[in-house]
Design an enzyme around this catalytic site. Structure first.
Site, mmCIF file in Angstrom:
data_model
loop_
_atom_site.group_PDB
_atom_site.id
_atom_site.type_symbol
_atom_site.label_atom_id
_atom_site.label_comp_id
_atom_site.label_asym_id
_atom_site.label_seq_id
_atom_site.Cartn_x
_atom_site.Cartn_y
_atom_site.Cartn_z
ATOM 1 N N ASP A 33 -3.953 -11.026 -36.729
ATOM 2 C CA ASP A 33 -3.646 -11.225 -38.145
ATOM 3 C C ASP A 33 -2.927 -10.025 -38.752
ATOM 4 O OD1 ASP A 33 -5.734 -9.467 -38.039
ATOM 5 O OD2 ASP A 33 -6.952 -10.452 -39.574
ATOM 6 N N HIS A 237 19.759 2.518 -23.822
ATOM 7 C CA HIS A 237 18.814 2.170 -24.884
ATOM 8 C C HIS A 237 17.394 2.568 -24.508
ATOM 9 C CE1 HIS A 237 21.555 -1.004 -27.014
ATOM 10 N NE2 HIS A 237 21.951 0.236 -27.187
ATOM 11 N N ASP A 254 19.446 9.497 -30.099
ATOM 12 C CA ASP A 254 20.226 8.538 -30.878
ATOM 13 C C ASP A 254 19.269 7.992 -31.937
ATOM 14 O OD1 ASP A 254 21.613 6.356 -31.918
ATOM 15 O OD2 ASP A 254 22.453 5.761 -29.990
ATOM 16 N N ASP A 265 23.460 6.282 -38.254
ATOM 17 C CA ASP A 265 23.411 6.108 -36.795
ATOM 18 C C ASP A 265 24.084 7.316 -36.148
ATOM 19 O OD1 ASP A 265 23.334 5.219 -34.201
ATOM 20 O OD2 ASP A 265 24.660 3.501 -34.502
ATOM 21 N N HIS A 344 30.295 1.574 -22.343
ATOM 22 C CA HIS A 344 30.156 0.888 -23.629
ATOM 23 C C HIS A 344 31.375 1.146 -24.506
ATOM 24 C CE1 HIS A 344 29.171 4.712 -25.661
ATOM 25 N NE2 HIS A 344 28.357 4.962 -24.650
ATOM 26 N N HIS A 348 31.362 0.666 -33.652
ATOM 27 C CA HIS A 348 30.908 -0.586 -34.262
ATOM 28 C C HIS A 348 30.810 -0.361 -35.762
ATOM 29 C CE1 HIS A 348 26.820 1.021 -34.873
ATOM 30 N NE2 HIS A 348 26.838 1.430 -33.617
ATOM 31 N N HIS A 355 24.210 -2.325 -36.499
ATOM 32 C CA HIS A 355 25.391 -3.003 -35.966
ATOM 33 C C HIS A 355 25.790 -4.000 -37.044
ATOM 34 C CE1 HIS A 355 24.118 -2.014 -31.563
ATOM 35 N NE2 HIS A 355 24.721 -1.012 -32.162
ATOM 36 N N GLU A 378 31.423 6.983 -30.968
ATOM 37 C CA GLU A 378 30.358 7.421 -30.069
ATOM 38 C C GLU A 378 30.710 7.299 -28.580
ATOM 39 O OE1 GLU A 378 26.997 4.644 -29.943
ATOM 40 O OE2 GLU A 378 27.974 3.482 -31.519
ATOM 41 N N TYR A 382 27.693 9.142 -18.557
ATOM 42 C CA TYR A 382 26.372 8.935 -17.986
ATOM 43 C C TYR A 382 26.506 8.916 -16.462
ATOM 44 C CZ TYR A 382 26.367 7.113 -22.715
ATOM 45 O OH TYR A 382 26.564 6.955 -24.059
ATOM 46 N N ARG A 400 26.013 11.709 -25.060
ATOM 47 C CA ARG A 400 26.696 10.890 -26.064
ATOM 48 C C ARG A 400 26.755 11.687 -27.358
ATOM 49 N NH1 ARG A 400 24.075 6.608 -25.362
ATOM 50 N NH2 ARG A 400 22.588 6.506 -27.086
ATOM 51 N N GLU A 402 27.808 10.986 -31.428
ATOM 52 C CA GLU A 402 28.109 9.883 -32.347
ATOM 53 C C GLU A 402 28.054 10.351 -33.793
ATOM 54 O OE1 GLU A 402 26.397 5.388 -33.298
ATOM 55 O OE2 GLU A 402 25.105 6.865 -32.318
#
Length: 431
Positions: A33, A237, A254, A265, A344, A348, A355, A378, A382, A400, A402
């Site tokens: 609940d 991710h 990130d 972001d 990637h 975006h 996004h 970004e 890798y 990365r 960004e």
């Protein structure tokens, strides 16, 4: 509320004759609940500022007095003791500026009054199955009213054709809110850089980010933060786990907060011990050069595809220079040999959703940037821990960088410029 009223007016003018219906985001049960923290549907909030669940916004060009109507939960003192205060029917009109409001329990009986004898219904099908059923029941009821001179809408149109294009072009107020989100996120990243050291867990950095977000007035993170140390930085991710950071490794964060429903972001990569090792520095410089050149390319008339291809070229040239790729740069790009290391896209849209909405194409052509658009830039590199054919000294390095960038009339503005990314500045921040 004037901004919300202006948005409703703009949509009513853009959509022409018809009635638009927007349902609130459903409540989501976490377990038993206990519910997940509630966050309103972005489109409904964008048009009303109303953030309570079990609500519906109706916008109509067909009703003389009620162009904007909210269906909401009524005031219930016994429930408000548990769940907090509600605006109620009166508050919906007084505080949110709609023409009329009714209890949500009356939706099934009152909605046909707004949709009857209307040719066009603007509603986004298949996003909210529970409300789809409610709306379909209303349409069935109207279809049975032919003998009484009542007809159901014959055309159903997705209102996002209009709303999402409106959301793509940010107003000055929206840019101010995104700037505030960027300020909070900047402080959070700097705090995480100071905290990172040998023996610290990934989840401790995640907790520090959340601490700064909430302490500075952010309602929530814009998305679940990514905190990857060592080889975990090569997982795009990856969620912060229990891994312990070690001297000599990199940490990729990130993370961005949400402020007044607007997202930030940001990604930064930095050394646990405050100093880049030679291989780390070499790959970082490749990503930094690609990211800076991509940011500089942002201006009206340029496409995201052009920005991405520029970053791809810059990264491919760098990979050839350090020996991770071998051959002619044009051929390597054509054959996508860079993709095992950079898989990637570079950008975006950014706004109420991390996004964010808005078309990326005009027909089959990549759309050109316009003033008021906000995007991320970004690029990354890798090198998987088990990468085949790669010298061991490169393996397990993920990087990365960004930033959040606003397209201006003459070029661009970087909202997140306060987060260090030059090597000397990153090392100073870590120290």
């Amino acid at each position: 509320m004037s901004e919300f009223a202006a948005r409703r007016k703009q949509l009513l003018e853009a959509m022409g004759d018809g009635v638009a219906v927007f349902a609130s985001a459903p409540l989501a049960v976490r377990n038993h609940d206990v519910e997940h923290p509630y966050r309103q549907d972005s489109d409904l909030y964008y048009l009303s500022g109303f953030d309570e669940p079990q609500s519906v916004l109706v916008l109509s060009n067909q009703h003389e007095e009620h162009q904007s109507v909210l269906f909401v939960r009524p005031r219930m003192p016994d429930r408000e003791i548990w769940d907090g205060p509600r605006a109620g029917v009166e508050g919906a009109v007084e505080r949110f500026g709609v023409d009329a409001a009714f209890p949500i329990s009356e939706l099934a009986t009152r909605l046909p009054d707004y949709l009857g004898n209307v040719e066009r219904l603007l509603y986004r099908l298949a996003d909210n199955e529970e409300f789809d059923s409610t709306l379909f029941a209303c349409l069935r009821h109207l279809r049975r009213g032919g003998r009484k001179g009542v007809s159901a809408p014959e055309i159903v149109v997705d209102p996002s054709v209009h709303v999402h294009e409106m959301r793509l072009r940010k107003s000055d107020l929206e840019l101010d809110l995104m700037g505030r989100a960027a300020e909070i996120t900047t402080e959070a990243h700097l705090s995480a850089m100071r905290l990172a050291s040998d023996g610290v867990h990934e989840y401790e950095l995640d907790a520090e980010l959340l601490h700064v977000f909430r302490r500075r007035g952010s309602e929530r993170p814009a998305y679940e933060s990514i905190v990857g140390s060592g080889p975990n930085a090569t997982i795009l991710h990856y969620r912060a786990g229990a891994r312990t950071m070690s001297d000599g490794e990199l940490v990729l964060i990130d993370a961005g907060c949400e402020y007044a429903y607007y997202a930030s972001d940001v990604t930064r990569t930095f050394p646990v011990n405050g100093r880049f090792a030679p291989e780390q520095r070499a790959l970082y410089e490749i990503v930094l050069a690609a990211q800076k050149s991509a940011v500089e390319a942002v201006r009206p008339g340029v496409t995201l595809e052009e920005i991405h291809l520029g970053a791809v070229r810059s990264i491919t040239e760098g990979l050839v220079e350090v020996g991770l790729l071998d051959g002619n740069v044009d051929t390597l790009i054509e054959e996508k040999k860079y993709q095992p290391f950079y898989m990637h896209r570079t950008s975006h849209w950014l706004g109420m959703d991390v996004h964010d909405v808005g078309r990326y194409y005009e027909g089959r052509e990549h759309r050109a940037l316009e003033p008021g658009f906000v995007l991320t830039v970004e690029p990354g590199l890798y090198v998987a821990e088990d990468a085949e054919g790669v010298d061991e000294r490169w393996r397990g390095i993920g990087i990365r960088i960004e930033d959040d960038v606003v397209v201006t009339a003459t070029g661009h503005e970087v909202l997140t410029a306060g987060v260090p990314k030059e090597i000397a500045d990153v090392e100073a921040a870590c120290a």
